[in-house]
Design a protein around this motif. Structure first.
Motif, PDB file in Angstrom:
ATOM      1  N   GLU A 144      44.287  -0.535  62.965  1.00  0.00           N
ATOM      2  CA  GLU A 144      43.327  -1.331  62.215  1.00  0.00           C
ATOM      3  C   GLU A 144      44.020  -1.820  60.952  1.00  0.00           C
ATOM      4  N   VAL A 145      44.057  -3.120  60.747  1.00  0.00           N
ATOM      5  CA  VAL A 145      44.851  -3.707  59.665  1.00  0.00           C
ATOM      6  C   VAL A 145      44.049  -3.735  58.369  1.00  0.00           C
ATOM      7  N   ARG A 146      44.625  -3.149  57.312  1.00  0.00           N
ATOM      8  CA  ARG A 146      44.013  -3.142  55.997  1.00  0.00           C
ATOM      9  C   ARG A 146      45.044  -3.584  54.962  1.00  0.00           C
ATOM     10  N   ASP A 147      44.576  -4.287  53.934  1.00  0.00           N
ATOM     11  CA  ASP A 147      45.485  -4.796  52.908  1.00  0.00           C
ATOM     12  C   ASP A 147      46.288  -3.688  52.245  1.00  0.00           C
ATOM     13  N   ASP A 148      45.622  -2.570  51.937  1.00  0.00           N
ATOM     14  CA  ASP A 148      46.321  -1.505  51.226  1.00  0.00           C
ATOM     15  C   ASP A 148      47.396  -0.861  52.101  1.00  0.00           C
ATOM     16  N   GLN A 149      47.157  -0.818  53.410  1.00  0.00           N
ATOM     17  CA  GLN A 149      48.176  -0.265  54.307  1.00  0.00           C
ATOM     18  C   GLN A 149      49.382  -1.199  54.378  1.00  0.00           C
ATOM     19  N   ILE A 150      49.137  -2.500  54.420  1.00  0.00           N
ATOM     20  CA  ILE A 150      50.243  -3.465  54.415  1.00  0.00           C
ATOM     21  C   ILE A 150      51.033  -3.335  53.116  1.00  0.00           C
ATOM     22  N   ASP A 151      50.312  -3.234  51.991  1.00  0.00           N
ATOM     23  CA  ASP A 151      50.975  -3.067  50.698  1.00  0.00           C
ATOM     24  C   ASP A 151      51.869  -1.835  50.693  1.00  0.00           C
ATOM     25  N   GLU A 152      51.337  -0.738  51.220  1.00  0.00           N
ATOM     26  CA  GLU A 152      52.087   0.525  51.211  1.00  0.00           C
ATOM     27  C   GLU A 152      53.312   0.437  52.113  1.00  0.00           C
ATOM     28  N   LEU A 153      53.179  -0.160  53.281  1.00  0.00           N
ATOM     29  CA  LEU A 153      54.323  -0.313  54.176  1.00  0.00           C
ATOM     30  C   LEU A 153      55.399  -1.185  53.535  1.00  0.00           C
ATOM     31  N   GLN A 154      54.991  -2.263  52.895  1.00  0.00           N
ATOM     32  CA  GLN A 154      55.957  -3.110  52.203  1.00  0.00           C
ATOM     33  C   GLN A 154      56.676  -2.333  51.114  1.00  0.00           C
ATOM     34  N   ARG A 155      55.926  -1.551  50.346  1.00  0.00           N
ATOM     35  CA  ARG A 155      56.518  -0.790  49.245  1.00  0.00           C
ATOM     36  C   ARG A 155      57.525   0.230  49.756  1.00  0.00           C
ATOM     37  N   ILE A 156      57.189   0.928  50.838  1.00  0.00           N
ATOM     38  CA  ILE A 156      58.083   1.971  51.354  1.00  0.00           C
ATOM     39  C   ILE A 156      59.348   1.354  51.949  1.00  0.00           C
ATOM     40  N   ILE A 157      59.203   0.267  52.685  1.00  0.00           N
ATOM     41  CA  ILE A 157      60.378  -0.417  53.239  1.00  0.00           C
ATOM     42  C   ILE A 157      61.278  -0.894  52.102  1.00  0.00           C
TER      43      ILE A 157
END
Length: 620
Positions: free
Chosen positions: A131-144
């Protein structure tokens, strides 16, 4: 280096003069707040040019485009406008300078902008059934980003981080196929280029026979290793920074590079800029007492270079609403006393904390700008879902809010959710929903909406949370994400406090839409004449204002509840220190007694600055 005629009439104190006149070999300039480090960096570049150094062999590295522009302008003024040499100095951010090198040595593709990066990560999540959520995308970008800045690849991700590994692999495949690089690749790939291509390394070394690096405490491993390779040829590296202002560990910055500069560059001379030309003696004394508690630092004590001024003020309003009201009152009073709104700023630890203040400012007619790139609370998916639910209680046939809320209420799969949006001509969302799930489930959803439609906003939100299962979902999703249990329910609690002053859902929705409209218009990276500045403490770095308010200075927010280890606590203290040191003449810190109806303690940092009794410290 002999005394410079170019500095005639250009005032420097003795420490600044020594830093400017140093010629060859590594140099560490420990530059405290308001100590004139930008002045020193630009004057040093000008003096090097005057002494005969080819401007094209001087490289000045900054962390922001604004800082690079400011240094370029100052250098032009120092060398006189008719002097064209200033334009040949390499002044820019790490990314800008590295990008030029990558382009020169073979990369012909384009950069991935943030929208495209988010699109590719979103597609990867959907293919994985997430399930796509903005905060999850933000977190994945930050960790990468964090991994790349530490010169790590997907192979370095622990096996238990399965979702991160799979998303990252899919993202890199799409990016490579498109022949593009992202923002972090510019650092990662430049490091690889210089290791593998001697010609590229010699090129960068020739451009940086004299290398000046601003904000050195913010360098990450990729940046630092490139700097080391470049400086190895000549050893003429000047690092300017302050460990006490290192607040970007979450971006992979390592203040140890500045703290241990002499180990990496043997024989380095160290000069300390301790005179603070920005803040009053009382503010300088307060911030000294706060930061002295940290152990990871240079043993440097700032001293005020000016006189007078007021002592910092610490207030304990009863609640967030009372806090916001007091800020509005003080801003008005300060404005009436002659301070321009653009010379005032309000700081907070997390972006969502400005919620109540924004409402009070709008009601009081005080114009403001929000100087952060982070999403507003109003843009959070939890808020969007709550508002969509409210819209359905008014008009249950609206397709967009129905699609958002129905997925959970009707327990639809990802495929069914997509199918729900494919309406035939003349077909409504309820008819389409009836084809996808049982009539009983659809009837139950209708009954919930009709019941909630009779309630006031706060009660309707409670109904959605408790009777319709939204609280349980938010808690389960927090557990799935591995974040604090209350990460998402607290957003609802924040909204509920505001809803209590509204008697009808339509009135609250109108208020929420107006607030969102004002916030979108208020977003700005720069100060705007006649408008109050709002920003996170992280966003305040490098700025200064006549008057500063730090709100929400309570345990759990500042320091943040996630700061569990000593090194994290020290970074939180540095963050508070950075915020306080932005103030020129007035500093006020507010610590509400209650947050979302719960009693909280005043931040330990506030009291640390008020006492002169300090424990024995281990200093660097």
């Amino acid at each position: 280096m002999r005394e410079s005629s170019i500095l005639s009439g250009f005032t420097l104190n003795e420490a600044q003069r020594q830093a400017v006149m140093h010629r060859d070999g590594p140099l560490l300039v420990v530059a405290g707040p308001g100590s004139g480090k930008t002045r020193v960096v630009t004057a040093r570049a000008a003096v090097l040019i005057e002494s005969g150094v080819n401007p094209a062999e001087i490289t000045v590295v900054t962390f922001t485009k604004a800082a690079a522009r400011e240094m370029q302008l100052r250098l032009v003024r120092l060398l006189q406008k008719a002097d064209q040499r200033a334009g040949t100095v390499n002044i820019g951010t790490f990314h800008a300078l590295f990008w030029k090198t990558l382009r020169r040595f073979g990369f012909s593709g384009e950069l991935v902008d943030d929208n495209l990066k988010r699109k590719w990560i979103t597609e990867a999540l959907r293919k994985l059934g997430e399930e796509v959520r903005d905060d999850q995308i933000d977190e994945l970008q930050r960790i990468i980003s964090w991994h790349k800045n530490n010169l790590q690849s997907v192979a370095d991700v622990p096996p238990e981080k399965k979702l991160l590994r799979e998303v990252w692999v899919r993202y890199e495949e799409v990016k490579t196929a498109a022949g593009r690089l992202d923002f972090d690749d510019m650092l990662y790939e430049t490091h690889a280029l210089l290791r593998e291509n001697p010609q590229a390394l010699r090129h960068m070394q020739a451009q940086a026979r004299y290398l000046l690096v601003d904000e050195f405490q913010d360098t990450n491993r990729a940046q630092f290793e490139v700097l080391r390779m470049i400086a190895a040829a000549h050893g003429n590296i000047c690092a300017v920074g302050d460990v006490d202002q290192a607040i970007y560990a979450w971006r992979a910055a390592k203040p140890e590079y500045l703290l241990n500069f002499g180990s990496y560059f043997p024989g380095a001379r160290r000069i300390e800029l301790t005179a603070n030309y920005r803040s009053t003696p009382a503010i300088v004394g307060y911030t000294n007492r706060v930061i002295e508690r940290n152990s990871l630092r240079h043993a440097v004590v700032g001293r005020a270079a000016r006189q007078g001024g007021e002592a910092p003020l610490s207030l304990k309003p009863s609640s967030q609403q009372a806090e916001a009201s007091s800020i509005v009152t003080m801003v008005k009073k300060q404005s009436q006393a002659g301070t321009a709104l653009e010379d005032m700023a309000v700081f907070y630890r997390v972006n969502r904390y400005n919620h109540h203040l924004v409402g009070k400012l709008v009601a009081a007619g005080i114009p403001f700008v929000v100087r952060d790139k982070e999403r507003f609370l109003e843009e959070h998916w939890v808020v969007r879902e709550v508002l969509s639910f409210f819209e359905l209680t008014i008009d249950p046939n609206r397709a967009e809010p129905f699609s958002l809320v129905a997925r959970r209420q009707l327990n639809l799969s990802a495929e069914q959710s997509t199918e729900l949006q494919r309406l035939s001509p003349g077909e409504g969302v309820w008819q389409r929903a009836a084809k996808l799930v049982s009539p009983e489930r659809v009837s139950k959803f209708k009954l919930h909406l009709s019941t909630a439609a009779r309630l006031a906003p706060a009660a309707a939100l409670d109904y959605y949370l408790e009777e319709m299962g939204f609280r349980r979902y938010l808690q389960n999703y927090a557990a799935h994400r591995g974040v604090a249990r209350g990460e998402y329910t607290e957003i609802c609690e924040e909204l509920r406090l505001e809803m209590e002053s509204f008697s009808s859902v339509p009135a609250y929705l109108q208020h929420a839409k107006e607030r969102a409209r004002v916030l979108v218009q208020a977003r700005s990276e720069d100060a705007v004449p006649g408008k109050l500045n709002l920003m996170t403490l992280h966003g305040a770095k490098g700025l200064e204002f006549e008057a500063v308010w730090i709100i929400g200075a309570v345990e759990g927010l500042l320091p943040h509840s996630l700061a569990e280890h000593p090194e994290q606590l020290e970074e939180e203290r540095r963050l508070f220190y950075v915020g306080c040191t932005r103030a020129k003449n007035r500093l006020c810190i507010t610590s509400p007694k209650q947050i979302r109806g719960r009693t909280v303690a005043r931040s330990r940092f506030v009291a640390e600055g008020l006492t002169h009794v300090l424990p024995r410290l281990r200093r660097g």
